[in-house]
Design a protein around this motif. Structure first.
Motif, PDB file in Angstrom:
ATOM      1  N   LEU B  17       1.004  -1.281   0.058  1.00  0.00           N
ATOM      2  CA  LEU B  17      -0.011   0.190   0.006  1.00  0.00           C
ATOM      3  C   LEU B  17       0.885   1.465  -0.008  1.00  0.00           C
ATOM      4  CD1 LEU B  17      -2.737  -1.005   2.771  1.00  0.00           C
ATOM      5  CD2 LEU B  17      -2.802  -1.266   0.175  1.00  0.00           C
ATOM      6  N   ARG B  18       0.654   2.090  -1.022  1.00  0.00           N
ATOM      7  CA  ARG B  18       1.600   3.309  -1.145  1.00  0.00           C
ATOM      8  C   ARG B  18       0.971   4.545  -0.982  1.00  0.00           C
ATOM      9  NH1 ARG B  18       5.779   1.419  -4.934  1.00  0.00           N
ATOM     10  NH2 ARG B  18       5.733  -0.517  -5.159  1.00  0.00           N
ATOM     11  N   GLY B  19       0.278   4.749   0.459  1.00  0.00           N
ATOM     12  CA  GLY B  19      -0.351   6.005   0.534  1.00  0.00           C
ATOM     13  C   GLY B  19      -1.858   6.049   0.116  1.00  0.00           C
ATOM     14  N   ILE B  20      -2.711   5.679   1.104  1.00  0.00           N
ATOM     15  CA  ILE B  20      -4.178   5.569   0.488  1.00  0.00           C
ATOM     16  C   ILE B  20      -4.885   6.529   1.536  1.00  0.00           C
ATOM     17  CG2 ILE B  20      -6.094   4.131   0.646  1.00  0.00           C
ATOM     18  CD1 ILE B  20      -4.539   1.845  -0.422  1.00  0.00           C
ATOM     19  N   ASP B  21      -5.905   7.353   0.623  1.00  0.00           N
ATOM     20  CA  ASP B  21      -6.467   8.435   1.616  1.00  0.00           C
ATOM     21  C   ASP B  21      -7.889   8.009   1.028  1.00  0.00           C
ATOM     22  OD1 ASP B  21      -4.612  10.667   2.903  1.00  0.00           O
ATOM     23  OD2 ASP B  21      -4.095   9.925   0.895  1.00  0.00           O
ATOM     24  N   LEU B  22      -8.696   7.652   2.177  1.00  0.00           N
ATOM     25  CA  LEU B  22     -10.234   7.429   1.857  1.00  0.00           C
ATOM     26  C   LEU B  22     -11.187   8.022   3.011  1.00  0.00           C
ATOM     27  CD1 LEU B  22     -12.206   5.757  -0.424  1.00  0.00           C
ATOM     28  CD2 LEU B  22     -11.938   3.824   1.282  1.00  0.00           C
ATOM     29  N   GLU B  23     -12.206   8.508   2.707  1.00  0.00           N
ATOM     30  CA  GLU B  23     -13.282   8.664   3.714  1.00  0.00           C
ATOM     31  C   GLU B  23     -14.401   7.829   3.528  1.00  0.00           C
ATOM     32  OE1 GLU B  23     -14.231  12.685   5.351  1.00  0.00           O
ATOM     33  OE2 GLU B  23     -12.515  13.144   4.610  1.00  0.00           O
ATOM     34  N   VAL B  24     -15.293   7.314   4.336  1.00  0.00           N
ATOM     35  CA  VAL B  24     -16.467   6.557   3.998  1.00  0.00           C
ATOM     36  C   VAL B  24     -17.324   7.307   5.224  1.00  0.00           C
ATOM     37  CG1 VAL B  24     -17.660   4.365   4.086  1.00  0.00           C
ATOM     38  CG2 VAL B  24     -15.112   4.507   3.421  1.00  0.00           C
ATOM     39  N   ASN B  25     -18.442   7.471   4.527  1.00  0.00           N
ATOM     40  CA  ASN B  25     -19.506   8.305   5.545  1.00  0.00           C
ATOM     41  C   ASN B  25     -20.415   7.310   6.203  1.00  0.00           C
ATOM     42  OD1 ASN B  25     -18.553  10.899   4.908  1.00  0.00           O
ATOM     43  ND2 ASN B  25     -19.449  10.630   3.118  1.00  0.00           N
ATOM     44  N   LYS B  26     -20.987   7.630   7.157  1.00  0.00           N
ATOM     45  CA  LYS B  26     -22.116   6.790   7.632  1.00  0.00           C
ATOM     46  C   LYS B  26     -23.131   6.391   6.722  1.00  0.00           C
ATOM     47  CE  LYS B  26     -24.840   6.543  11.849  1.00  0.00           C
ATOM     48  NZ  LYS B  26     -24.687   4.924  12.074  1.00  0.00           N
ATOM     49  N   ILE B  33     -12.637  -2.023  -6.400  1.00  0.00           N
ATOM     50  CA  ILE B  33     -12.263  -3.070  -7.308  1.00  0.00           C
ATOM     51  C   ILE B  33     -10.729  -2.724  -7.806  1.00  0.00           C
ATOM     52  CG2 ILE B  33     -14.603  -3.122  -8.221  1.00  0.00           C
ATOM     53  CD1 ILE B  33     -13.632  -1.292 -10.590  1.00  0.00           C
ATOM     54  N   GLY B  34     -10.264  -3.706  -8.387  1.00  0.00           N
ATOM     55  CA  GLY B  34      -8.999  -3.617  -8.986  1.00  0.00           C
ATOM     56  C   GLY B  34      -8.130  -5.039  -9.363  1.00  0.00           C
ATOM     57  N   SER B  38      -3.194  -5.879  -6.131  1.00  0.00           N
ATOM     58  CA  SER B  38      -3.343  -4.394  -6.107  1.00  0.00           C
ATOM     59  C   SER B  38      -3.410  -3.737  -4.616  1.00  0.00           C
ATOM     60  CB  SER B  38      -4.516  -3.826  -6.984  1.00  0.00           C
ATOM     61  OG  SER B  38      -5.694  -4.390  -6.427  1.00  0.00           O
ATOM     62  N   GLY B  39      -3.547  -4.627  -3.956  1.00  0.00           N
ATOM     63  CA  GLY B  39      -3.566  -4.249  -2.242  1.00  0.00           C
ATOM     64  C   GLY B  39      -5.048  -4.124  -1.817  1.00  0.00           C
ATOM     65  N   GLU B 211      -2.021  -1.310  -7.895  1.00  0.00           N
ATOM     66  CA  GLU B 211      -0.449  -1.334  -7.436  1.00  0.00           C
ATOM     67  C   GLU B 211      -0.188  -0.295  -6.087  1.00  0.00           C
ATOM     68  OE1 GLU B 211       1.964   0.301 -10.775  1.00  0.00           O
ATOM     69  OE2 GLU B 211       1.640  -1.666 -11.888  1.00  0.00           O
ATOM     70  N   GLY B 212      -1.420  -0.654  -5.178  1.00  0.00           N
ATOM     71  CA  GLY B 212      -1.349   0.050  -3.925  1.00  0.00           C
ATOM     72  C   GLY B 212      -1.654   1.311  -3.760  1.00  0.00           C
ATOM     73  N   VAL B 213      -2.239   2.203  -4.695  1.00  0.00           N
ATOM     74  CA  VAL B 213      -2.947   3.510  -4.699  1.00  0.00           C
ATOM     75  C   VAL B 213      -4.242   3.253  -5.133  1.00  0.00           C
ATOM     76  CG1 VAL B 213      -0.763   4.612  -4.626  1.00  0.00           C
ATOM     77  CG2 VAL B 213      -2.016   4.206  -7.057  1.00  0.00           C
ATOM     78  N   LEU B 214      -5.061   4.397  -4.727  1.00  0.00           N
ATOM     79  CA  LEU B 214      -6.254   4.568  -5.175  1.00  0.00           C
ATOM     80  C   LEU B 214      -6.180   5.577  -6.508  1.00  0.00           C
ATOM     81  CD1 LEU B 214      -8.439   5.279  -2.086  1.00  0.00           C
ATOM     82  CD2 LEU B 214      -7.894   3.159  -3.167  1.00  0.00           C
TER      83      LEU B 214
END
Lengths: 214, 240
Positions: B17-26, B33-34, B38-39, B211-214
């Motif tokens: 994983l090469r630096g992932i940012d993700l926000e998931v709301n309630k 997918i990937g 891909s991690g 490859e470890g990124v979004l």
């Protein structure tokens, strides 16, 4: 010759007694050592590893002498043969038992531990409710073998004066001047015991397999 | 609900994983997918700390998981996980699989835990299977039981790691149906899956990982019709 037979058979009780008691103690101690051996903490894991390596890498005879003669010299107490024999057999068997448990625990798929942990269980809860109940089924056959080994190796406690079957064989050989008959009869008695116990164990294993789930 | 910041994970020299940012709301359903490798799974497993992240931050319900004072077992109770290989406990009946964690972790009385288990089995359509062992169930039934097991801890978030990849095709539908119901009830879900139909129909957002990124994310309608990134287009052309 035949008149010596009841004399020999009276040693069977002691042999069986040593085997059963040290087996039961080793079943418990072995689990503790196995859990230590697979612990994530090196402070716990390393001593357990050293213990297992030492016990499995040295002769039982040397261990019996160490417990009976060596320890009293260092710690200044009067040795009690019966207890020392049990301690030596238990310590010896527990190391083998620990490796049997470890094999059983490590044979459980990693997904089981992960599933348990993902439900919020602690490591201890996951071990107790998920891993060990499955591992126990797999360790019963090798533990049966360990029981048979222990039964035979318990003959070594005769060297510190325990009047087990082997000791009585030596006494019979000395008194009768018939060592062949004495030792051959004794060997046969051991054989009858090991065959009897492995049959019984086979039946226990069959019942576990019969219950279907692995 | 979930906030991931600059998450990195390495296995030895392998930088997965090469630096992932993700926000998931309630209440949001995010489908990841990937291509394989891909991690995706590693990312999901980092969220409830089945894998220890190498660096970065993960907040669940505003709790920072890497804060030393956090009890990870408590966090895992709020994030249920469903595995590709089901991982049901083979030595326990289906009902005991479900009631074990509430009884032992939440100290729920056994009768209550079993009542909860029966209710959840009804919900996933396995009311008549409570007394059987997992190996007596079909793959689809096992996965539904595994979903019920995760729900028994009343999680606020559900993580699905390729829940239908180990199933025969005719059993995929029944599992997706249960997941869809769950989504409609408002469960927050992160799903790693190759089921594009499910992603189209149920997901609020689709995330493409490589490859470890979004690489790209978007609403499913937009995402599938008009992928912006070259790699996304290449991947989609292969699987659609």
């Amino acid at each position: 010759m035949a008149r010596y037979f009841p004399f020999l058979v009276r040693g069977v009780g002691i042999t069986v007694q040593f085997t059963f008691i040290s087996f039961l103690l080793a079943v418990m101690l072995g689990l503790v050592i196995a859990l230590g051996r697979i612990s994530g903490s090196r402070i716990i894991r390393t001593p357990c590893q050293i213990y297992i390596d030492f016990i499995r890498g040295t002769p039982l005879l040397a261990q019996i002498y160490l417990v009976h003669f060596g320890l009293p010299q260092i710690f200044h107490y009067r040795p009690v043969g019966y207890i020392d024999a049990l301690v030596a057999l238990t310590l010896n068997s527990s190391a083998y038992m620990a490796e049997i448990y470890r094999g059983g625990i490590e044979s459980i798929e990693a997904g089981q531990m992960e599933a348990a942990r993902s439900l919020g269980m602690t490591y201890g809860q996951a071990m107790r409710y998920v891993i060990l109940p499955q591992a126990i089924r797999r360790v019963i056959p090798p533990m049966g073998n360990e029981f048979i080994t222990l039964l035979k190796e318990s003959s070594l406690v005769s060297v510190i004066g325990m009047e087990d079957l082997m000791m009585r064989a030596k006494m019979m050989a000395g008194q009768s001047f018939r060592p062949f008959e004495a030792y051959f009869t004794t060997a046969l008695i051991y054989l009858v015991m090991t065959i009897t116990f492995s049959r019984l164990l086979g039946r226990v294993e069959g019942r576990i397999k019969g219950s279907g789930r692995s | 609900m979930v906030e991931v910041k600059n998450l990195h994970k390495s296995f030895g020299d392998l930088h997965v994983l090469r630096g992932i940012d993700l926000e998931v709301n309630k209440g949001e359903v995010v489908v990841v997918i990937g291509p394989s490798g891909s991690g995706k799974s590693t990312f999901l497993r980092c969220i409830n700390h089945l894998e220890q992240p190498t660096s970065g931050e993960i907040h669940i319900d505003c709790v920072n998981l890497d804060d030393g004072n956090v009890n990870i077992n408590l966090i895992r109770q709020t994030a249920g996980m469903v595995f590709q290989q089901f991982n049901l406990f083979p030595h326990l009946t289906v009902l005991a699989n479900i009631s074990l964690a509430p009884a032992k972790v939440l100290n729920m009385p056994v009768e209550d835990a079993e009542a909860l288990g029966r209710e959840l089995l009804r919900k996933v359509g396995l009311a008549d299977k409570e007394a059987v062992y997992p190996h007596q169930l079909s793959g689809g039934q096992q996965q539904r039981a595994a979903i019920a097991r995760a729900l028994a801890m009343k999680p606020k978030l559900m993580l699905f790691d390729e829940p239908t990849s180990a199933l025969d095709p005719e059993m995929i539908g029944e599992v997706l149906m249960v997941m869809k119901e769950l989504a409609l009830e408002g469960m927050t879900m992160i799903v790693v899956s190759h089921e594009m139909g499910f992603a189209r129909e149920v997901a609020d957002r689709v995330v493409f990982m490589d490859e470890g990124v979004l690489v790209e994310e978007g609403k499913p309608s937009e995402f599938f019709r008009n992928p912006k990134h070259e790699r996304t287009r290449a991947f989609l052309s292969k699987i659609l």
